[in-house]
Design a protein around this motif. Structure first.
Motif, PDB file in Angstrom:
ATOM      1  N   LEU A  68       3.386 -25.455  51.660  1.00 35.36           N
ATOM      2  CA  LEU A  68       3.932 -23.886  52.023  1.00 35.36           C
ATOM      3  C   LEU A  68       3.203 -23.312  53.709  1.00 35.36           C
ATOM      4  N   LEU A  69       2.228 -22.679  53.465  1.00 30.54           N
ATOM      5  CA  LEU A  69       1.863 -22.111  54.279  1.00 30.54           C
ATOM      6  C   LEU A  69       1.493 -22.407  55.800  1.00 30.54           C
ATOM      7  N   GLY A  70       1.095 -23.674  55.398  1.00 29.63           N
ATOM      8  CA  GLY A  70       0.550 -24.579  56.623  1.00 29.63           C
ATOM      9  C   GLY A  70       1.982 -24.752  57.538  1.00 29.63           C
ATOM     10  N   GLY A  71       3.238 -25.254  56.602  1.00 23.94           N
ATOM     11  CA  GLY A  71       4.251 -25.551  57.767  1.00 23.94           C
ATOM     12  C   GLY A  71       4.632 -24.087  58.199  1.00 23.94           C
ATOM     13  N   VAL A  72       4.460 -22.800  57.472  1.00 25.04           N
ATOM     14  CA  VAL A  72       4.914 -21.667  58.567  1.00 25.04           C
ATOM     15  C   VAL A  72       4.093 -21.045  59.311  1.00 25.04           C
ATOM     16  N   PHE A  73       2.258 -21.713  59.362  1.00 27.52           N
ATOM     17  CA  PHE A  73       1.598 -21.253  60.348  1.00 27.52           C
ATOM     18  C   PHE A  73       1.910 -22.140  61.491  1.00 27.52           C
ATOM     19  N   ALA A  74       2.216 -23.420  61.335  1.00 26.15           N
ATOM     20  CA  ALA A  74       2.725 -24.530  62.208  1.00 26.15           C
ATOM     21  C   ALA A  74       3.689 -24.604  63.651  1.00 26.15           C
ATOM     22  N   THR A  75       5.385 -23.539  62.437  1.00 26.90           N
ATOM     23  CA  THR A  75       6.418 -24.000  62.954  1.00 26.90           C
ATOM     24  C   THR A  75       6.405 -22.846  64.676  1.00 26.90           C
ATOM     25  N   PRO A  76       6.792 -21.772  64.545  1.00 24.22           N
ATOM     26  CA  PRO A  76       6.585 -20.954  65.603  1.00 24.22           C
ATOM     27  C   PRO A  76       6.245 -22.800  66.770  1.00 24.22           C
ATOM     28  N   PHE A  77       4.852 -23.135  66.842  1.00 24.83           N
ATOM     29  CA  PHE A  77       4.060 -23.547  68.340  1.00 24.83           C
ATOM     30  C   PHE A  77       5.314 -25.105  67.794  1.00 24.83           C
ATOM     31  N   VAL A  78       5.503 -25.617  66.348  1.00 27.06           N
ATOM     32  CA  VAL A  78       6.920 -26.832  66.870  1.00 27.06           C
ATOM     33  C   VAL A  78       7.519 -26.917  67.616  1.00 27.06           C
ATOM     34  N   VAL A  79       8.438 -25.513  67.299  1.00 21.70           N
ATOM     35  CA  VAL A  79       9.972 -25.371  67.115  1.00 21.70           C
ATOM     36  C   VAL A  79       9.216 -25.681  69.132  1.00 21.70           C
ATOM     37  N   LYS A  80       8.746 -24.638  69.347  1.00 25.43           N
ATOM     38  CA  LYS A  80       8.693 -23.872  70.844  1.00 25.43           C
ATOM     39  C   LYS A  80       7.693 -25.418  71.779  1.00 25.43           C
ATOM     40  N   ALA A  81       7.112 -26.145  71.205  1.00 25.11           N
ATOM     41  CA  ALA A  81       6.825 -27.397  72.159  1.00 25.11           C
ATOM     42  C   ALA A  81       7.650 -28.349  71.836  1.00 25.11           C
ATOM     43  N   ALA A  82       8.734 -28.866  70.475  1.00 25.67           N
ATOM     44  CA  ALA A  82      10.075 -29.769  70.699  1.00 25.67           C
ATOM     45  C   ALA A  82      10.932 -29.219  71.870  1.00 25.67           C
ATOM     46  N   ALA A  83      10.938 -27.989  72.233  1.00 22.77           N
ATOM     47  CA  ALA A  83      12.420 -26.932  72.818  1.00 22.77           C
ATOM     48  C   ALA A  83      11.956 -27.752  74.629  1.00 22.77           C
ATOM     49  N   MET A  84      10.255 -28.035  74.371  1.00 19.78           N
ATOM     50  CA  MET A  84       9.957 -28.330  76.033  1.00 19.78           C
ATOM     51  C   MET A  84       9.687 -29.470  76.241  1.00 19.78           C
ATOM     52  N   TYR A  85       8.693 -30.666  75.473  1.00 16.05           N
ATOM     53  CA  TYR A  85       8.550 -31.247  75.470  1.00 16.05           C
ATOM     54  C   TYR A  85       9.417 -32.758  74.847  1.00 16.05           C
ATOM     55  N   GLY A  86      10.536 -32.819  73.733  1.00 17.46           N
ATOM     56  CA  GLY A  86      11.277 -33.033  73.130  1.00 17.46           C
ATOM     57  C   GLY A  86      11.255 -33.059  72.026  1.00 17.46           C
ATOM     58  N   LYS A  88      11.932 -36.026  69.168  1.00 17.99           N
ATOM     59  CA  LYS A  88      11.776 -36.741  68.717  1.00 17.99           C
ATOM     60  C   LYS A  88      10.020 -36.577  69.063  1.00 17.99           C
ATOM     61  N   ARG A  89       9.805 -36.483  69.977  1.00 20.43           N
ATOM     62  CA  ARG A  89       8.551 -36.364  70.266  1.00 20.43           C
ATOM     63  C   ARG A  89       7.651 -35.712  69.605  1.00 20.43           C
ATOM     64  N   VAL A  90       7.856 -34.312  69.013  1.00 18.67           N
ATOM     65  CA  VAL A  90       6.943 -33.872  68.852  1.00 18.67           C
ATOM     66  C   VAL A  90       7.032 -34.122  67.468  1.00 18.67           C
ATOM     67  N   MET A  91       8.090 -34.500  66.539  1.00 18.43           N
ATOM     68  CA  MET A  91       8.234 -34.779  65.265  1.00 18.43           C
ATOM     69  C   MET A  91       7.800 -35.705  65.080  1.00 18.43           C
ATOM     70  N   VAL A  92       7.370 -37.080  65.628  1.00 21.94           N
ATOM     71  CA  VAL A  92       6.907 -37.788  65.671  1.00 21.94           C
ATOM     72  C   VAL A  92       4.915 -37.884  65.532  1.00 21.94           C
ATOM     73  N   ALA A  93       4.778 -36.529  66.856  1.00 23.68           N
ATOM     74  CA  ALA A  93       3.524 -36.466  66.200  1.00 23.68           C
ATOM     75  C   ALA A  93       3.184 -35.559  64.977  1.00 23.68           C
ATOM     76  N   ILE A  94       3.832 -34.578  64.318  1.00 19.61           N
ATOM     77  CA  ILE A  94       3.454 -33.739  63.546  1.00 19.61           C
ATOM     78  C   ILE A  94       3.673 -34.770  61.944  1.00 19.61           C
ATOM     79  N   THR A  95       4.369 -35.731  61.731  1.00 17.75           N
ATOM     80  CA  THR A  95       4.408 -36.802  60.942  1.00 17.75           C
ATOM     81  C   THR A  95       3.267 -37.749  60.556  1.00 17.75           C
ATOM     82  N   VAL A  96       3.104 -37.765  62.319  1.00 18.63           N
ATOM     83  CA  VAL A  96       1.387 -39.014  61.632  1.00 18.63           C
ATOM     84  C   VAL A  96       0.526 -37.465  61.631  1.00 18.63           C
ATOM     85  N   LEU A  97       0.451 -36.533  61.345  1.00 24.64           N
ATOM     86  CA  LEU A  97      -0.602 -35.170  61.265  1.00 24.64           C
ATOM     87  C   LEU A  97       0.071 -35.046  59.325  1.00 24.64           C
ATOM     88  N   GLY A  98       1.168 -35.110  59.499  1.00 25.79           N
ATOM     89  CA  GLY A  98       1.057 -35.225  57.790  1.00 25.79           C
ATOM     90  C   GLY A  98       0.589 -36.746  57.017  1.00 25.79           C
TER      91      GLY A  98
END
Length: 487
Positions: A68-86, A88-98
């Motif tokens: 839960l802590l990891g998700g809370v910390f990552a969320t601001p960066f993930v949603v901002k990157a997704a808004a700018m770069y796509g 699906k692209r960002v979902m694929v990246a964090i799925t690999v990390l997961g």
């Protein structure tokens, strides 16, 4: 003009023929991606008793909390990157990390390494806000409500099939098998995303990432949750507990100051300042945070052994718990799908408030009647119907509150609010349980009074959340919002 006409024609055809094969397949893939976090939480919750005993730790709360802590910390960066770069692209990246984190956890030979793996895997939970944003972008307008309701109701599918899967894994093969299933599940999500989900065409202008704002927000909230999580060991009035809490609050306040001054903020203050938005975040964050916190108490109650004078658990197997929960899980699915459809004609605030009231009633009754199979099944009717209504309305209410280009950010902010509430309530629940607990051979067991008070905590918080729905102003109806841009 021709493209608009074609888009409208395709939307009309989709409405006449239901979802159709293409959209149905996309919905199934997004369902798996969105509910994988819930499935991980369910399997992890069921496995925590065996893991606590195997590793002889009294810190089992961190097995669920660290992700839960990891998700809370990552969320601001993930949603901002997704808004700018796509998205699906960002979902694929964090799925690999997961996937990397799941592998570390599955191969861990000590509790510390296991927590490192779960912490890294927790970054995947930041993908959930992107799923709902993608749904708004790639489905035709008239399917956005039913699709969002179905995705929200997917928690019922997890609650129905997840316990049986968990029971088979844990009862027949042990917690290691459960950890390896998480590896397989994340790998499957990655393959399906790459093969069947289109990229959203909705983008923000590419700007510099607001690293300072993201670190202040994600880091501040993470420190607060961490400090509360350690409070039972440090002491609630100790310098370390108060320092973490105060430091986290200062960081969040600094985030608000920074966001009002940078050219391209992580979360625009104008978005967070709208009454319709912040009241929706507050009410939905409280209700779901309390629901998942109560779920942790339920898992411990049903799966911990019954040891007179030591443990008030029911001592069920994971498979028995699955059979008992199955009727309620079916009700969750049905209520979610029905509520998602009703949202086109009935005020979503009324549906959310009604669902919250039913969940609160269910928790209150469970606090007093939680000793037999019959009690769980009968009371589960209230909780299940209310849960189905709540989970289907949360994505719909956010869609009604923001513009398409704000969707990922709004989902992320709501997810962070929910994550913080969930983390805090989970820790408070463990503190309440521990007041009636006994440590035996390195493992902490809890008495019946602790379980009663844990359920009452969730009932009280959900009641407050249901009342807060009254503060949410009326917004656009689901049929009036912009949706289906990619259709």
């Amino acid at each position: 003009m021709s493209l608009n006409v074609e888009s409208q024609h395709r939307e009309e055809e989709a409405g006449k023929s239901g979802f159709g094969a293409r959209y149905a397949l996309m919905l199934i893939v997004l369902l798996w991606a969105s509910q994988l976090t819930g499935l991980v939480g369910l399997i992890s919750g069921n496995a925590q008793s065996a893991i606590a005993i195997h590793f002889q730790t009294t810190k089992i709360a961190w097995f669920s909390q660290i992700g839960l802590l990891g998700g809370v910390f990552a969320t601001p960066f993930v949603v901002k990157a997704a808004a700018m770069y796509g998205k699906k692209r960002v979902m694929v990246a964090i799925t690999v990390l997961g996937l990397v984190g799941d592998l570390i956890a599955a191969l861990a030979t000590n509790y510390e390494t296991l927590l490192v793996g779960r912490g890294i895997a927790g970054f995947y939970s930041a993908s959930v806000p992107l799923v709902y944003a993608l749904t708004r972008d790639v489905f035709p307008r008239r399917l956005v409500g039913p699709a969002s309701g179905f995705l929200g109701g997917g928690v019922g599918l997890v609650a129905l099939g997840g316990p049986f899967l968990s029971g088979w894994l844990l009862d027949d093969h042990g917690f290691r098998a459960a950890l390896w299933f998480l590896v397989a599940g994340t790998g499957l999500a990655l393959v399906l995303l790459l093969a069947f989900v289109p990229e959203s065409p909705v983008r923000e202008e590419r700007t510099r990432m607001d690293w300072a704002g993201g670190v202040l927000l994600g880091g501040g909230l993470t420190v607060i949750v961490y400090g509360i999580g350690e409070a039972s060991g440090w002491g609630w009035t100790s310098g370390r507990t108060l320092g973490c809490t105060a430091g986290g609050i200062v960081a969040v306040l600094a985030f608000l100051w920074v966001e009002s001054r940078v050219a391209h903020p992580m979360f625009p203050i104008s978005l967070l300042g709208r009454r319709r938005v912040w009241t929706t975040f507050l009410a939905t964050g409280l209700v779901l945070g309390a629901v998942y916190g109560g779920g942790v108490v339920t898992n411990l109650l049903t799966l911990m052994p019954n040891i007179p004078g030591v443990s008030g658990g029911l001592g069920w197997t994971a498979t028995k718990a699955a059979w008992v929960a199955a009727p309620g899980s079916i009700l969750i699915i049905g209520a979610a799908v029905a509520t998602g459809t009703l949202a086109r004609r009935v005020d979503s605030r009324l549906l959310l408030g009604t669902g919250g009231a039913l969940v609160a009633l269910g928790f209150a009754l469970t606090s007093q009647f939680h000793h037999t199979v019959g009690q769980f099944i009968a009371i589960g009717v209230f909780s299940a119907v209310g849960m189905g209504m709540v989970v289907s309305m949360i994505p719909v209410m956010i869609i009604e509150s923001v513009e398409p280009e704000e969707q990922a950010l709004a989902n992320g902010a709501q997810g962070m609010a929910q994550g913080v509430v969930q983390g805090l309530l989970m820790q408070v629940a463990f503190v309440i349980l521990a007041r009636d607990g006994t440590v035996l051979k390195g493992t902490e067991f809890y008495g019946d009074d602790g379980y009663t008070n844990g359920f009452l905590l969730s009932a009280g918080v959900v009641t407050v959340a249901a009342l807060l729905v009254l503060l949410i102003p009326k917004g656009k109806r689901l049929d009036e919002v912009e949706a289906g841009q990619a259709a």
